[in-house]
Design an enzyme around this catalytic site. Sequence first.
Site, mmCIF file in Angstrom:
data_model
loop_
_atom_site.group_PDB
_atom_site.id
_atom_site.type_symbol
_atom_site.label_atom_id
_atom_site.label_comp_id
_atom_site.label_asym_id
_atom_site.label_seq_id
_atom_site.Cartn_x
_atom_site.Cartn_y
_atom_site.Cartn_z
ATOM 1 N N SER A 92 54.117 23.281 35.092
ATOM 2 C CA SER A 92 53.309 23.715 36.232
ATOM 3 C C SER A 92 51.955 23.035 36.114
ATOM 4 O O SER A 92 51.341 23.028 35.034
ATOM 5 C CB SER A 92 53.144 25.239 36.227
ATOM 6 O OG SER A 92 52.430 25.664 37.369
ATOM 7 N N GLU A 93 51.494 22.459 37.217
ATOM 8 C CA GLU A 93 50.312 21.594 37.148
ATOM 9 C C GLU A 93 49.023 22.327 36.785
ATOM 10 O O GLU A 93 48.027 21.700 36.415
ATOM 11 C CB GLU A 93 50.122 20.848 38.464
ATOM 12 C CG GLU A 93 49.778 21.731 39.636
ATOM 13 C CD GLU A 93 50.255 21.147 40.952
ATOM 14 O OE1 GLU A 93 49.396 20.894 41.798
ATOM 15 O OE2 GLU A 93 51.464 20.966 41.135
ATOM 16 N N ASN A 94 49.018 23.671 36.881
ATOM 17 C CA ASN A 94 47.808 24.395 36.480
ATOM 18 C C ASN A 94 47.667 24.492 34.967
ATOM 19 O O ASN A 94 46.671 24.999 34.471
ATOM 20 C CB ASN A 94 47.774 25.794 37.109
ATOM 21 C CG ASN A 94 49.005 26.622 36.792
ATOM 22 O OD1 ASN A 94 50.105 26.097 36.690
ATOM 23 N ND2 ASN A 94 48.821 27.912 36.658
ATOM 24 N N SER B 90 47.195 18.617 31.807
ATOM 25 C CA SER B 90 48.376 18.716 32.648
ATOM 26 C C SER B 90 48.502 17.495 33.561
ATOM 27 O O SER B 90 49.586 16.921 33.708
ATOM 28 C CB SER B 90 48.312 19.996 33.489
ATOM 29 O OG SER B 90 49.511 20.215 34.182
#
Length: 220
Positions: free
Chosen positions: A49-51, A91
Amino acid sequence: MINEKTVKEVIAKRVARELKEGQLVNLGIGLPTMVSNYVDKNKMITFQSENGMVGMGKAPEEGKENDNIKNAGGSHVTVEKEGAFFDSSYSFGLIRGGHVDVTVLGALQVDEKGNVSNWKIPNKLLPGMGGAMDLVEGAKKVIIAMQHTARGKEKILKECNLPFTAKGVVNLIITEYGVMEVTKDGLLLKEINKETTVEEMQKVTGAKLIISEDLKEMTV
């Protein structure tokens, strides 16, 4: 006719079947986040997840949500025991460095050339592009997972008319109607939902479909 109540589930299940052992997979917000709920447990697939998370798991059981574990869309998720958390710059280093094997994203529009528009509708207030621009350029494979139409309007077009996220980046489009591969000649229909026909599908598709000689029933 396709059962509208199960549309998102059908799409997510079919996308899950596309993922392979050992892949690092990014799931975009919305429908794509459902994919982790249906992945084969015998496959070693790592979700990012990019967060700032790898090892993202499926949605938690009701009542077992942890407000510290959420995906990029702000929805509760779980994390696998081998999972890890880190800041967003790390990320995006994974994404921009080409380490993501597959990204699964939704779209407002996608076209026969593999162009995608998924961040802006003119004159409408939206939160912004998010990580989509980085993901479609950094991931090795781009899968668009979306409903085939929006309020009766075609979303798969000969050419997108909304602002592009990126040009020529999409590899595969999966909707409730079927599976389409983006080729140099256009959209190759490889699988079709047993509850529809090629003729019905073409009527709700703004681009001409090329029918595979080996057209199969869409399996979920």
